[in-house]
Design a protein around this motif. Structure first.
Motif, mmCIF file in Angstrom:
data_model
loop_
_atom_site.group_PDB
_atom_site.id
_atom_site.type_symbol
_atom_site.label_atom_id
_atom_site.label_comp_id
_atom_site.label_asym_id
_atom_site.label_seq_id
_atom_site.Cartn_x
_atom_site.Cartn_y
_atom_site.Cartn_z
ATOM 1 N N LEU A 194 70.513 129.043 -30.898
ATOM 2 C CA LEU A 194 71.893 128.851 -31.449
ATOM 3 C C LEU A 194 71.994 129.444 -32.828
ATOM 4 O O LEU A 194 72.965 129.863 -33.150
ATOM 5 N N THR A 195 71.026 129.190 -33.842
ATOM 6 C CA THR A 195 71.074 129.854 -35.090
ATOM 7 C C THR A 195 71.121 131.188 -35.201
ATOM 8 O O THR A 195 72.097 131.682 -35.925
ATOM 9 N N PHE A 196 70.469 132.025 -34.190
ATOM 10 C CA PHE A 196 70.492 133.206 -34.028
ATOM 11 C C PHE A 196 71.824 133.813 -33.675
ATOM 12 O O PHE A 196 72.598 134.788 -34.169
ATOM 13 N N ALA A 197 72.534 132.984 -32.691
ATOM 14 C CA ALA A 197 73.832 133.465 -32.124
ATOM 15 C C ALA A 197 74.987 133.015 -32.953
ATOM 16 O O ALA A 197 75.884 133.982 -33.274
ATOM 17 N N MET A 198 74.793 132.179 -33.935
ATOM 18 C CA MET A 198 75.713 131.816 -34.674
ATOM 19 C C MET A 198 76.008 132.464 -36.028
ATOM 20 O O MET A 198 76.870 132.845 -36.571
ATOM 21 N N ASN A 199 74.474 133.042 -36.335
ATOM 22 C CA ASN A 199 74.662 133.823 -37.751
ATOM 23 C C ASN A 199 75.124 135.370 -37.307
ATOM 24 O O ASN A 199 76.001 135.814 -38.143
ATOM 25 N N ILE A 200 74.975 135.619 -36.170
ATOM 26 C CA ILE A 200 75.909 137.033 -35.667
ATOM 27 C C ILE A 200 77.216 136.520 -35.725
ATOM 28 O O ILE A 200 77.914 137.624 -36.223
ATOM 29 N N LEU A 201 77.925 135.767 -35.067
ATOM 30 C CA LEU A 201 79.226 135.510 -35.119
ATOM 31 C C LEU A 201 79.963 135.055 -36.103
ATOM 32 O O LEU A 201 80.996 135.492 -36.285
ATOM 33 N N LEU A 202 79.111 134.403 -37.151
ATOM 34 C CA LEU A 202 79.652 134.008 -38.354
ATOM 35 C C LEU A 202 79.324 134.979 -39.452
ATOM 36 O O LEU A 202 80.073 134.968 -40.633
ATOM 37 N N GLY A 203 78.395 135.985 -39.131
ATOM 38 C CA GLY A 203 78.158 136.717 -40.359
ATOM 39 C C GLY A 203 77.487 136.049 -41.287
ATOM 40 O O GLY A 203 77.488 136.431 -42.688
ATOM 41 N N THR A 204 76.627 135.064 -40.989
ATOM 42 C CA THR A 204 75.531 134.465 -42.112
ATOM 43 C C THR A 204 74.121 134.790 -41.832
ATOM 44 O O THR A 204 73.757 135.595 -40.969
ATOM 45 N N LYS A 205 73.430 134.176 -42.745
ATOM 46 C CA LYS A 205 72.020 134.325 -42.505
ATOM 47 C C LYS A 205 71.248 133.291 -42.959
ATOM 48 O O LYS A 205 70.272 133.301 -43.601
ATOM 49 N N LEU A 206 71.859 132.033 -41.970
ATOM 50 C CA LEU A 206 70.769 130.711 -42.310
ATOM 51 C C LEU A 206 69.718 130.540 -41.463
ATOM 52 O O LEU A 206 69.643 131.068 -40.328
ATOM 53 N N SER A 207 68.557 129.763 -41.897
ATOM 54 C CA SER A 207 67.718 129.774 -41.275
ATOM 55 C C SER A 207 68.124 128.564 -40.170
ATOM 56 O O SER A 207 67.120 128.539 -39.157
ATOM 57 N N GLU A 208 68.880 127.744 -40.500
ATOM 58 C CA GLU A 208 69.007 126.744 -39.467
ATOM 59 C C GLU A 208 70.428 126.114 -39.470
ATOM 60 O O GLU A 208 70.881 125.876 -40.840
ATOM 61 N N PHE A 209 71.226 126.020 -38.419
ATOM 62 C CA PHE A 209 72.608 125.538 -38.545
ATOM 63 C C PHE A 209 72.650 123.766 -38.326
ATOM 64 O O PHE A 209 73.597 123.280 -38.422
ATOM 65 N N HIS A 210 71.511 123.456 -37.674
ATOM 66 C CA HIS A 210 71.647 121.878 -37.238
ATOM 67 C C HIS A 210 70.863 120.793 -37.831
ATOM 68 O O HIS A 210 70.751 119.936 -37.064
ATOM 69 N N THR A 211 70.473 120.999 -39.098
ATOM 70 C CA THR A 211 70.012 120.127 -39.815
ATOM 71 C C THR A 211 71.159 119.074 -40.196
ATOM 72 O O THR A 211 72.242 119.339 -40.377
ATOM 73 N N GLY A 212 70.747 117.816 -40.074
ATOM 74 C CA GLY A 212 71.526 116.640 -40.705
ATOM 75 C C GLY A 212 71.491 116.338 -42.250
ATOM 76 O O GLY A 212 72.155 115.324 -42.617
ATOM 77 N N TYR A 213 70.862 117.151 -42.684
ATOM 78 C CA TYR A 213 70.512 116.869 -44.220
ATOM 79 C C TYR A 213 71.461 117.938 -44.988
ATOM 80 O O TYR A 213 71.216 118.990 -45.285
ATOM 81 N N ARG A 214 72.524 117.406 -45.630
ATOM 82 C CA ARG A 214 73.559 118.140 -46.237
ATOM 83 C C ARG A 214 74.156 117.700 -47.522
ATOM 84 O O ARG A 214 74.153 116.579 -47.603
ATOM 85 N N ALA A 215 74.345 118.780 -48.407
ATOM 86 C CA ALA A 215 74.948 118.440 -49.709
ATOM 87 C C ALA A 215 76.172 119.238 -49.893
ATOM 88 O O ALA A 215 76.099 120.494 -49.608
ATOM 89 N N PHE A 216 77.346 118.735 -50.521
ATOM 90 C CA PHE A 216 78.484 119.378 -50.677
ATOM 91 C C PHE A 216 79.087 119.023 -52.176
ATOM 92 O O PHE A 216 79.055 118.027 -52.514
ATOM 93 N N SER A 217 79.711 119.782 -52.538
ATOM 94 C CA SER A 217 80.658 119.539 -53.579
ATOM 95 C C SER A 217 82.034 118.922 -53.266
ATOM 96 O O SER A 217 82.365 119.199 -52.166
ATOM 97 N N ALA A 218 82.385 118.083 -53.870
ATOM 98 C CA ALA A 218 83.681 117.374 -53.821
ATOM 99 C C ALA A 218 84.853 118.303 -53.580
ATOM 100 O O ALA A 218 85.596 118.398 -52.444
ATOM 101 N N ASP A 219 84.959 119.223 -54.360
ATOM 102 C CA ASP A 219 85.777 120.289 -54.244
ATOM 103 C C ASP A 219 85.821 120.900 -52.894
ATOM 104 O O ASP A 219 86.788 121.455 -52.313
#
Length: 253
Positions: free
Chosen positions: A146-171
């Motif tokens: 899934l990560t391989f397919a999503m990187n191709i379709l989204l144009g990203t280079k992430l090692s994993e899309f499916h982690t539940g450990y995430r941090a975001f800026s409020a903005d």
């Protein structure tokens, strides 16, 4: 606080009575967290009772129990809404099942506070320890595909899309059309696709993981539904990029 940024840790909880207290104690031990928000998605166990008893000096604890189960995505929507209402500058999602160590909170917050990335993921794949940590082989294979397919379709280079450990800026959270996202598990994939759509950069840190009997998990059938949701979101993103489709998730400037 970290670099004058208010730090909120949100915990989307469901049947987490056995591990919630341990996770909370490790979060408190990081000493930069200002507020912890626990949203109980109508658990069938004593999660709400455990949450009600959480406290630590100098730390604000906010709890909410959904009267009906809203799903994993619906739980996150409540988490982020409460974090913004309590003035958070940086929001870190930590699952209360001890699968991800809270010891990375400072590292992830520092990357956002320094302006390096508005989103940081704790990746189980970086470092190559996912299988040693107990990730089932079938989940590992599905994760990589899934990560391989999503990187191709989204144009990203992430090692994993499916982690539940995430941090975001409020903005960043304020920019995303989260209200249009599903209330189910595919919410995670939709959120990352929306970040890619608005040009937000996504950083990653290597995160050791431990699979224990108490850790939350979804069965094979729901995992398949989640996988198709991820692929559907990614395909819609690509079609919108090509001006072949329109979606409120991916609005035109």
């Amino acid at each position: 606080m970290y670099n004058d940024k208010k730090i909120a840790v949100v915990m989307p909880a469901y049947n987490a009575e056995k591990t919630l207290r341990r996770t909370f104690d490790e979060v408190c031990a990081q000493r930069i967290v200002d507020v912890v928000i626990v949203v109980d998605d109508c658990s069938r166990d004593a999660t709400s009772d455990v949450a009600a008893g959480l406290s630590s000096p100098g730390l604000e604890v906010v709890t909410l129990r959904h009267p009906q189960n809203k799903g994993y995505g619906g739980n996150q929507k409540s988490c982020y809404r409460l974090a913004l209402e309590h003035g958070a500058d940086i929001v870190i999602m930590v699952h209360p099942d001890m699968q991800y160590t809270p010891k990375l909170i400072t590292a992830m917050a520092s990357m956002i506070a320094a302006g390096l990335h508005p989103c940081v993921l704790g990746s189980r794949i970086l470092g190559g320890h996912a299988l040693m940590g107990g990730m089932p082989l079938w989940k590992y294979v599905a994760n990589r595909f899934l990560t391989f397919a999503m990187n191709i379709l989204l144009g990203t280079k992430l090692s994993e899309f499916h982690t539940g450990y995430r941090a975001f800026s409020a903005d960043l959270i304020r920019k995303l059309p989260l209200g249009h996202n599903t209330d189910d598990f595919a919410f995670d994939a939709q959120m990352l696709a929306e970040i890619a759509w608005c040009g937000g950069s996504i950083g990653e840190v290597s995160c050791p993981t431990v699979y224990i009997p108490e850790a939350s998990s979804i069965n094979f059938r729901r995992s398949c539904t989640y996988g198709f949701g991820c692929l559907g979101t990614s395909l819609l993103y690509r079609l919108c990029k090509w001006h072949l489709a329109k979606s409120e998730k991916f609005p035109r400037p």
